[in-house]
Design an enzyme around this catalytic site. Structure first.
Site, mmCIF file in Angstrom:
data_model
loop_
_atom_site.group_PDB
_atom_site.id
_atom_site.type_symbol
_atom_site.label_atom_id
_atom_site.label_comp_id
_atom_site.label_asym_id
_atom_site.label_seq_id
_atom_site.Cartn_x
_atom_site.Cartn_y
_atom_site.Cartn_z
ATOM 1 N N HIS A 82 5.011 -3.121 -3.061
ATOM 2 C CA HIS A 82 3.902 -2.760 -3.940
ATOM 3 C C HIS A 82 2.668 -2.354 -3.148
ATOM 4 C CE1 HIS A 82 1.506 -6.607 -3.757
ATOM 5 N NE2 HIS A 82 2.680 -7.176 -3.581
ATOM 6 N N ASP A 187 -0.654 -8.611 1.813
ATOM 7 C CA ASP A 187 0.218 -8.721 0.652
ATOM 8 C C ASP A 187 -0.143 -7.548 -0.265
ATOM 9 O OD1 ASP A 187 1.561 -9.350 -1.698
ATOM 10 O OD2 ASP A 187 0.319 -11.103 -2.155
ATOM 11 N N GLU A 216 1.769 -4.506 -9.271
ATOM 12 C CA GLU A 216 2.597 -5.707 -9.097
ATOM 13 C C GLU A 216 1.779 -6.962 -9.361
ATOM 14 O OE1 GLU A 216 4.464 -9.058 -6.664
ATOM 15 O OE2 GLU A 216 2.440 -8.213 -6.645
ATOM 16 N N GLU A 217 0.531 -6.946 -8.910
ATOM 17 C CA GLU A 217 -0.321 -8.132 -9.036
ATOM 18 C C GLU A 217 -0.733 -8.399 -10.479
ATOM 19 O OE1 GLU A 217 -0.478 -10.059 -6.738
ATOM 20 O OE2 GLU A 217 -0.519 -9.038 -4.797
ATOM 21 N N ASP A 239 8.158 -7.874 0.579
ATOM 22 C CA ASP A 239 6.838 -8.370 0.181
ATOM 23 C C ASP A 239 6.297 -9.313 1.247
ATOM 24 O OD1 ASP A 239 4.591 -9.016 -1.449
ATOM 25 O OD2 ASP A 239 5.817 -8.852 -3.249
ATOM 26 N N HIS A 330 -3.969 -13.900 -1.264
ATOM 27 C CA HIS A 330 -4.877 -13.641 -2.388
ATOM 28 C C HIS A 330 -6.298 -14.098 -2.097
ATOM 29 C CE1 HIS A 330 -1.781 -12.822 -5.802
ATOM 30 N NE2 HIS A 330 -1.358 -12.357 -4.644
#
Length: 366
Positions: A82, A187, A216-217, A239, A330
């Site tokens: 992603h 990520d 994706e998130e 990923d 994140h």
């Protein structure tokens, strides 16, 4: 199956090249908060267009590239990574360059105070402001500041530079520090860079579809659409996965580490959305053992990857995820090991070389 991560941590034999790290740096520094992935998509297209038989950008913004096979009735393999990253969306102007905002993707509000950001496609610099320590009450210091009380500060005239709906990314520049790679959006720029490199040298006995997915998130949205378009025989999501490998605060052994830095790619057995196809688990782990590539099993549990959406496409797709471990996912900066990333690319490249339609004829025993 032998978990080589227990005895064979990653080493310099699988280090990425300087050119690969330079590509990762460009990808990490690009801004592509979910729903506006154009900066990363432009880099991807420029890197792979000379190697692709066809490139499609679909209605959602997924970039799909294919290398046709040179044999009849080939195995159609989808590799997905992603392009998007977690970030923020401006939702209201308070004047004087101050904007309230909401998160795009899973972000812990405690990570936001004082972080510099880039706003909009012009990358206007801003900062997420908060009351200074020496002006805060004892009561305020005991609690994290809720997002509703935070503002992005673009400074005087900032209200003319941005508007509600604009996106903001963390303003973190990529850097390499010894064996570590540090940057925002690793990520999943680690996966995007891996997929670019693998696509360039993909074997021609398979039909390889590289799916650089969007959103994706926000719930694996792009991958579902991409899988319906490609209709793969099997798929691998590439990923980054959280490493929870720091020492326990009470001094006890950390047995719930999820993954660990320095022990190679993480092969999934199960996560919140997927049970990996056991045939693919065997193929990857046996390939790693045969090639001397370090690997580890990602501990089953929460989280998910694009594989969770691909699994449910059409009449179902055998899937598995392979991830590069990273600390502090994140947040404004993720930390990974260069050797883990190199080993991930080596494992995927080696696994594709021996992947044939015979794998689908095997029994699905665990």
């Amino acid at each position: 199956m032998n978990d080589m991560s227990l005895t064979n941590p990653s080493n310099t034999n699988v280090q990425p090249s300087a050119q690969q790290i330079a590509l990762l740096e460009r990808l990490s520094n690009a801004c592509a908060v979910s729903s506006d992935e154009h900066e990363v998509r432009q880099i991807v297209r420029a890197e792979i267009e000379a190697h692709a038989d066809e490139i499609i950008v679909d209605a959602m913004g997924n970039l799909l590239a294919v290398r046709r096979a040179q044999v009849e009735n080939p195995l159609r393999v989808m590799l997905a990574a992603h392009m998007d990253e977690v970030g923020l969306m401006l939702i209201h102007s308070d004047g004087d360059g101050l904007f309230s905002f909401q998160t795009m993707g899973g972000i812990d509000p405690r990570q936001l105070v004082g972080k510099p950001v880039w706003v909009g496609r012009q990358h206007h610099p801003g900062v997420i402001g908060a009351r200074p320590y020496h002006l805060s009450s004892d009561e305020e210091m005991r609690h994290s500041v809720p997002i509703s009380q935070l503002r992005i500060d673009l400074g005087p005239g900032g209200s003319e530079l941005a508007q509600p709906g604009d996106l903001a990314a963390f303003a973190t520049r990529f850097q390499q520090a010894g064996p570590s790679l540090m940057g925002k959006a690793l990520d999943d720029r680690l996966g995007v860079a891996s997929l670019i490199e693998i696509f360039k040298t993909a074997p021609r006995h398979i039909e390889l579809w590289a799916a650089f997915t969007v959103q994706e998130e926000l719930g694996l949205r792009g991958a579902r659409v991409a899988a319906f378009r490609i209709q793969p025989h099997l798929a691998i999501a590439v990923d980054s996965t959280p490493a929870n490998d720091l020492p326990a605060a009470d001094g006890q052994e950390n047995t719930r580490y999820n993954t660990r830095l320095g022990f190679g790619p993480a092969i999934y057995v199960a996560d919140r959305a997927t049970i990996s196809d056991p045939r693919l688990v065997r193929h990857l782990t046996e390939t790693a053992a045969a090639q001397g590539i370090p690997f580890q099993y990602r501990q089953p549990g929460g989280g998910s990857t694009d594989a969770g959406a691909i699994l449910r496409a059409q009449s179902g797709v055998p899937v598995i995820s392979v991830s590069v471990p990273g600390r502090y996912a994140h947040t404004a900066c993720l930390v990974a090991r260069a050797a883990d990333w190199g080993a991930t690319m080596a494992l995927l490249q080696a696994s594709l070389q021996t992947l044939t339609t015979d794998i689908l004829k095997e029994e699905r025993r665990p």
